[in-house]
Structure formats: structure tokens, C-alpha cells
Motif scaffolding. Structure first.
Motif, PDB file in Angstrom:
ATOM      1  N   GLY A   1      41.928  32.304  48.247  1.00  0.00           N
ATOM      2  CA  GLY A   1      40.470  31.814  47.912  1.00  0.00           C
ATOM      3  C   GLY A   1      40.139  33.160  47.092  1.00  0.00           C
ATOM      4  O   GLY A   1      39.668  32.972  45.926  1.00  0.00           O
ATOM      5  N   ALA A   2      40.272  34.142  47.392  1.00  0.00           N
ATOM      6  CA  ALA A   2      40.192  35.377  46.657  1.00  0.00           C
ATOM      7  C   ALA A   2      40.555  35.753  45.357  1.00  0.00           C
ATOM      8  O   ALA A   2      41.765  35.238  44.990  1.00  0.00           O
ATOM      9  CB  ALA A   2      40.334  36.653  47.564  1.00  0.00           C
TER      10      ALA A   2
ATOM     11  N   ASP B   1      35.452  41.993  48.471  1.00  0.00           N
ATOM     12  CA  ASP B   1      35.066  41.462  47.379  1.00  0.00           C
ATOM     13  C   ASP B   1      35.025  39.763  47.482  1.00  0.00           C
ATOM     14  O   ASP B   1      34.616  39.072  46.670  1.00  0.00           O
ATOM     15  CB  ASP B   1      35.816  41.696  45.833  1.00  0.00           C
ATOM     16  CG  ASP B   1      35.755  43.264  45.909  1.00  0.00           C
ATOM     17  OD1 ASP B   1      34.707  43.880  46.243  1.00  0.00           O
ATOM     18  OD2 ASP B   1      36.736  43.922  45.410  1.00  0.00           O
ATOM     19  N   ALA B   2      35.768  39.386  48.595  1.00  0.00           N
ATOM     20  CA  ALA B   2      35.716  37.732  48.718  1.00  0.00           C
ATOM     21  C   ALA B   2      34.621  37.195  48.751  1.00  0.00           C
ATOM     22  O   ALA B   2      33.452  37.720  49.330  1.00  0.00           O
ATOM     23  CB  ALA B   2      36.562  37.501  50.099  1.00  0.00           C
ATOM     24  N   ASP B   3      34.788  35.866  48.480  1.00  0.00           N
ATOM     25  CA  ASP B   3      33.547  34.982  48.885  1.00  0.00           C
ATOM     26  C   ASP B   3      33.128  35.200  50.205  1.00  0.00           C
ATOM     27  O   ASP B   3      34.022  35.497  51.171  1.00  0.00           O
ATOM     28  CB  ASP B   3      34.219  33.851  48.665  1.00  0.00           C
ATOM     29  CG  ASP B   3      33.293  32.531  48.592  1.00  0.00           C
ATOM     30  OD1 ASP B   3      32.224  32.936  47.719  1.00  0.00           O
ATOM     31  OD2 ASP B   3      33.311  31.407  49.124  1.00  0.00           O
TER      32      ASP B   3
ATOM     33  N   ASP C   1      34.980  32.951  52.669  1.00  0.00           N
ATOM     34  CA  ASP C   1      36.376  33.471  52.983  1.00  0.00           C
ATOM     35  C   ASP C   1      36.193  34.557  53.852  1.00  0.00           C
ATOM     36  O   ASP C   1      36.987  34.825  54.937  1.00  0.00           O
ATOM     37  CB  ASP C   1      36.984  33.769  51.650  1.00  0.00           C
ATOM     38  CG  ASP C   1      37.522  32.747  51.047  1.00  0.00           C
ATOM     39  OD1 ASP C   1      38.037  31.735  51.721  1.00  0.00           O
ATOM     40  OD2 ASP C   1      37.815  32.538  49.795  1.00  0.00           O
ATOM     41  N   GLN C   2      35.158  35.307  53.949  1.00  0.00           N
ATOM     42  CA  GLN C   2      34.870  36.238  54.925  1.00  0.00           C
ATOM     43  C   GLN C   2      34.686  35.808  56.202  1.00  0.00           C
ATOM     44  O   GLN C   2      35.153  36.103  57.265  1.00  0.00           O
ATOM     45  CB  GLN C   2      33.779  37.049  54.350  1.00  0.00           C
ATOM     46  CG  GLN C   2      33.879  38.102  53.270  1.00  0.00           C
ATOM     47  CD  GLN C   2      32.888  39.366  53.227  1.00  0.00           C
ATOM     48  OE1 GLN C   2      32.274  39.673  54.018  1.00  0.00           O
ATOM     49  NE2 GLN C   2      32.635  39.619  51.836  1.00  0.00           N
TER      50      GLN C   2
ATOM     51  N   ALA D   1      27.394  29.448  54.935  1.00  0.00           N
ATOM     52  CA  ALA D   1      28.868  29.745  54.865  1.00  0.00           C
ATOM     53  C   ALA D   1      29.796  29.332  56.000  1.00  0.00           C
ATOM     54  O   ALA D   1      30.613  28.865  56.392  1.00  0.00           O
ATOM     55  CB  ALA D   1      28.974  31.426  54.837  1.00  0.00           C
TER      56      ALA D   1
END
Lengths: 195, 195, 195, 195
Positions: free
Chosen positions: B194-195, B143-145, B148-149, A179
Motif C-alpha cells: 500500500g505504501a 509515512d504510510a496510510d 496500513d499502519q 481505519a
DNA sequence: AATGAATGAGCCTTCATTCAT
DNA sequence: AATGAATGAAGGCTCATTCAT
């Protein structure tokens, strides 16, 4: 007292230097360079402080030797990068390999990340800085927008810091590395296109 | 050496505590916490070590006091952020203000950045960590990818590290800060979408 | 901060000297002279160290003042004893009164008993030693058998030490004191008859 | 000042630990524990303070080591005493041997006697107290009259204090010890008969 | 290949004391 | 009657380093 005839001591023979490096790196990464004393290293290895001096001339030499032994791949990577054309593909490949190199020597890089003030005063400080500049020159287009330059630096820092910060985060380490790599690649790519 | 009856000493009275903090921060940022001795601080101020102990109970208390005095704005910012809706606008505003707060106390943050190993063992370590988690909770959608975190964390780190790394770069500091802020905002925005 | 208009501070006025003595004696007896710092005394009283210096010129003067204030009865007793005939009755009366005098100033004597090394180096050391010699001269017949001389010294020491050692023992303090007095009287009586 | 190449230094090798103990005990007994600094000990031995730390981890460890080395006989005596019947003969024998043990390690016991406040706060304090309780249990009959219990305690204290107090008295030390022993034995005997 | 013994420099901290206000 | 600010001296302790064996 400690391994008399059960082979513990015999097996050790000849690899004390390596064992010193291992323990030292572990402690340096855990507590920092200044807070780790040679006494502590020696005690963990069950040898005397003087023994350390048989293998290394100074405390600094221990960290220098670790740095030299573990960052060769990055040195090589930069050398390779210099000889490639500065295409997007090259940059992406560099980032990919860099991420791997960091992961392979992660305790050392954790140490470097968390002891920057110390490292700066050590002889490896200069060397490391030069290496960072080397990476920068490969990845950053000097004519690029300031924002794009920041993107490149951010990419590098994301890889550096990412690994240690994300220890608290859930999830498989390798997945996390991927990631991080994706974000870094993204940044590089944006920067390249911007230019 | 320094102020006998020309007013130098008189003017000093009553602000010694402040002067200690100033000098200490300067030296801590420059050489690191462990490498800065109280003797050194005292000498620069032309007072005795014992005088430092009149104003601070321990060496650690000096850095703690600096931390407390200088990071209040960030504490406030987090408090504010918690009470806002987690919209993109809010996040962008947070990042904007955070960037400013870092710049306002940049020597302290340089210190924290470059002495992470030390800070971790100090009492401010825990506090700082909690603050970082506070920022994370506001900015990151759980809950994001994963990618994205990472983008969000990268945004924070870009601001942290950016300022110190870019000292070597040419250009006006405020302009650089703006560039860094733009990259950080970009990352946050991408993550949000993204989320 | 601390007793502004509720009378706490007002009531204190004029007896600070006494309060210093009280706290000092308590701490000296508890922890010893060297381990008790003026800072500690001042903190307990909620005044500054400098205030102590308004009332006493040095740390030693505090203990000296306590000694002088609290051992006057013993000084008097010795003076009285000197003028009496050295009969058994006199000796017994001396021992009786001495026991009472010790009990009346027991924290001080506990301190003297437990800090002999310190006391010896203080100015009260000499004074105290002279007093002990005074007691000895009254109670001991110089022509007596060595064993009888020891009995007398033992009598004195039994009274001195007895009180502090027997804190761990069960029973009413006054009853214990009586028992100690009986043993001491016994020793004196035996010594007197032996001669 | 002391041993350049005439063998003085060579002769020292290997017994520094012992020499530290000797000097330390001498100074502790003379001036007390707190008033004796490691600097002072080191200077007398013509070594550096750091050398002391090679042999002992802390200042306290020096006194602990002395205590352990020198009070073994008393530990043994108590052990022996516990296994004997509590007859008068046994008690008298205990007292006789105890007197001898004290004389054999008299500088240490002088130290303990004169620095009770200090000893209480040191780790040997607890150990010593337990030992005293051990002696008490052997010598004192718990059902006895309070006065007889005091006699027993007095006997012990007479031996403890006697030796140091009587330094000022004329006469041969061994003769004095005998006299003290006689008084102590007497007290024990009276106490035993009383019960 | 390693130990035992020691050093010199320095560290953080505490203490009794002083003095102008 | 007491405070605020500071000092000089010292204390216990740790560290990187050295060197003869």
C-alpha cells in the motif's frame, strides 16, 4: 464536611448508584479490578464504604452491573445477527455496528481487554465468552479454511485491541476507529471470499 | 507431604530458584498476578514463604526475572531488525521469527496478554512497551496510510492474542500457529504494498 | 567478587570479630538496636549472616560483648572508688575519671542513652543498672538531703546526656567535655558541702 | 475474656480511640515502641488489629496522636516564654511550669526519654527537637559562658531524666519532683548570674 | 439512604536463627 | 572461617464484608 447547603449534596440524591458505577468504571479501567479497592471508590465519592453496600451486594456486583448496563447493544446485535442470512453484507454490517458498540462503551472494553485474567474468574467471564462465541458463529463459516477462520478472529481482535493500543498514536479518535473498521472489514471480506 | 530422605529433597537442591520461577509462571498465567499469593507458590513447592525471599527480593522480582529470562530472544530480534533494510522480505522474516519467539515463551505471553493492567504498573510494563514500539518502528512505515499502519498493528496483535484465544479451537497447535502467521504476514504484506 | 588477590580479604583475616563489633556499634548507635538487622551488619561487612553466627551466638551477644569490652574501665573505676574514703577529693576524682571513660567509649554510651527501653530488656540492662547504683553509692551520702542526692544524680546524668545533646552545639568537643565536667564537679561539690 | 453482654461492650462504644491510646502509651512506655506490636495492643483491648486501623492509619499515627494530645501544654509554655523578657524570674517560672508539664504527661516523657533512637526516626522526632531548641533559646543566653550554657542544658535534662531514674529511690513522688525542680532552678539561677 | 465501628482472612515482607557443607 | 539454603514466627497493613443504628 463536603457539600452542606450549597446543593452539592442535594443534587446528588437519588443518583448515587450511577455515581458509584461511573467512578468504579473509571478506576477499574485505569488501575485494574484488584488494585481498585472499595475504600478508594468510596473516598472519591466522599461516602463511606458501607454506602456502596447499600447499592451493591458485593464488589463483583458493581462490575457485573456495569457489564450488563453497557453491553446490551452487543447482546442485541448478536441476536439480530443470528436471524440474518450469513451473507457478506450481513457480516460487514455486523462488524460496522460492533465497532460502534465498542466505541460507545470503550472504558468498559478497555477494562475487559486489560483484565482478562480477572474477568475470567468473575461471573461476567462466562457471559462474555459466550458472547464472543456468538459473534464467532455469525461471522465464521465453520467449513472455512483455518486461515480464514483466523482472519475473522483477527478482525474481532483488531477492533478490541485497536482502540487502546492506538491511544499513543497521533490522530483523531474517530478517524482511527474508521481505519480500524476498514481493516476489520477487509479481513472479514477476504475470509468470506476464501470460503 | 513430599520428600523426606528418598532423594526428592536432595535433587531439589540448587534448582529452587528455577522451580520457583516455573511454578510462579504457571500460577501467574493461570490466575493472574494479584490473585497468586506467595503462600500459594510456596505451598506448591513445599517450602516456606521465607524461602522465596531467599531467592527473590520481592514478588515483583519474580515476574521481572521471568520476563528477563524469557524475552531475550525478542530483544535480540528487534536489535537484528533495526540493522536490516526495511524491505518486505525483512518484515516478513521478522514476523516469522516473532511468531516463533512468542510460541517459545507462550505462558509468559499469555500472562502479559491477560494481565495488561497489572503489567502496566510493574517495572516490566515500561520495558515491554518500549519493545512494542521497537517492533512498530521496524514494521511500520511512518509515512504510510493510517489504514496500513493499523494493518501492521493488527498483525502484531493477531499473533499476540491469537495463541490464547485459539486454545478453544480444534486442531493442532503448530498448525494454528502457522495459520496465524499466514494472516499476520498477509497483513504486513498488504501494508507494505500500500505504501 | 570482592577482594580476591589484592590483599583486601587477606588483611581481614583473623579480625572479623572485631570488624563485626565495629560495624555493629556504629549501626546500633546510629539507628538503634531493633532497627539494625543482622542482614544490614553482614552486608556492610560483605559477609553472610551465617558468618556473624560463627563469631557470636546471638544478636544480643554482640551488644553484650561490646558492653563488656568497652566498660571495663568503669567497672575498675567503681572498684577503686569503693576502696577510697568518701572524701570530696575522691568524689571529684571519680567524676573526672568517669567523664573520661564516657568519652573514650562514647558511641557505646550514646547507644545506651538512646536505647534505654531496649537495654533494660537485655542482659546488659541489669549489669548497667548495678553499675549505676555502684556509682551512686560512692558519690551519694545516704544521709544527705534529698536535694543533694538529686544533685549527684544530676551530675551523672549531665555527663551521660551532655555529650550527645551537645553535638549540635558549636565548639571543640574536648572543650565541651571540660565544661560538662566542670558543671558535674560543681554539683557534686555542692552536694558534699550540703551534707 | 472480656465483655459479652453485661454492658462492658456497650460502655466501650465511642471511646475505643481513647482506649487504644491509653493502652498503647502504657505498652510503649513499658517495653518500647518497636517491641510493642499492634497485635499486643489489640489483644489487651479485646479487639482485632483491623479495629486499630479503623482509628489510626498507621502505628506511627498512634504515637503521633499521643504526642500531639499530651504535649500541647509545653507548646503553649514555649509560646508564652518567647513573649516574656528573658529575666531570671521568667526563666524560673518556665522551669517551674515545665517541671509540672512533664509530671502531667510523665508516661509519654518516659517513653520519649527511653526511646530516643526510635523517636528520632519518627515524625515526632523533628517536632520534639524543635521544641527543645525553643526551650533552649528562652533559657540560654547565647553570649554566656560555655559552662553556663551547660548548666542550662543540665537543668532541662535533670528534669527529663530525673523522674524516671528516681523511681527506684524511696520517697513521695511529689517531694522528689520538688527536689528535682529545686536543683534545676538552682542551675538556671547560677547560669543567669554568671552571665 | 447511609454511617460508624468492627471483623476475619489474608497479604507481602523481615527477622533472628539453624545446619549441612 | 564462612557460605548457601532454608525456617518459624511475627510484623504492619489492607481488603471485602457485616450490622446495628
Amino acid at each position: 464536611m463536603g457539600g452542606t447547603m450549597d446543593g452539592t449534596k442535594q443534587r446528588r440524591r437519588g443518583n448515587t448508584r450511577q455515581r458509584i458505577q461511573d467512578v468504579a468504571l473509571e478506576l477499574f479501567a485505569e488501575q485494574g479490578y484488584e488494585k481498585t479497592s472499595l475504600r478508594e471508590i468510596a473516598e472519591r465519592l466522599d461516602v463511606t464504604k458501607a454506602a456502596l453496600y447499600y447499592h451493591f451486594k458485593t464488589k463483583e456486583e458493581i462490575i457485573v452491573s456495569l457489564f450488563e448496563d453497557l453491553t446490551q447493544p452487543i447482546e442485541d446485535l448478536i441476536e439480530w445477527g443470528r436471524q440474518q442470512p450469513h451473507t457478506l453484507d450481513t457480516k460487514q454490517e455486523i462488524v460496522r455496528r460492533y465497532s460502534q458498540a465498542l466505541a460507545d462503551a470503550s472504558p468498559l472494553f478497555r477494562f475487559m481487554q486489560e483484565n482478562q485474567a480477572t474477568v475470567r474468574e468473575l461471573s461476567i467471564g462466562e457471559t462474555f465468552k459466550n458472547r464472543m462465541l456468538g459473534m464467532r458463529d455469525i461471522i465464521i463459516d465453520p467449513d472455512a479454511d483455518l486461515v480464514d477462520q483466523v482472519r475473522c478472529i483477527s478482525a474481532l481482535f483488531t477492533m478490541h485491541a485497536g482502540m487502546f493500543v492506538m491511544k499513543d498514536l497521533e490522530g483523531d479518535p474517530e478517524e482511527k476507529r474508521k481505519a480500524i473498521l476498514e481493516v476489520a472489514t477487509d479481513l472479514i471480506t477476504q475470509a468470506h471470499k476464501g470460503a
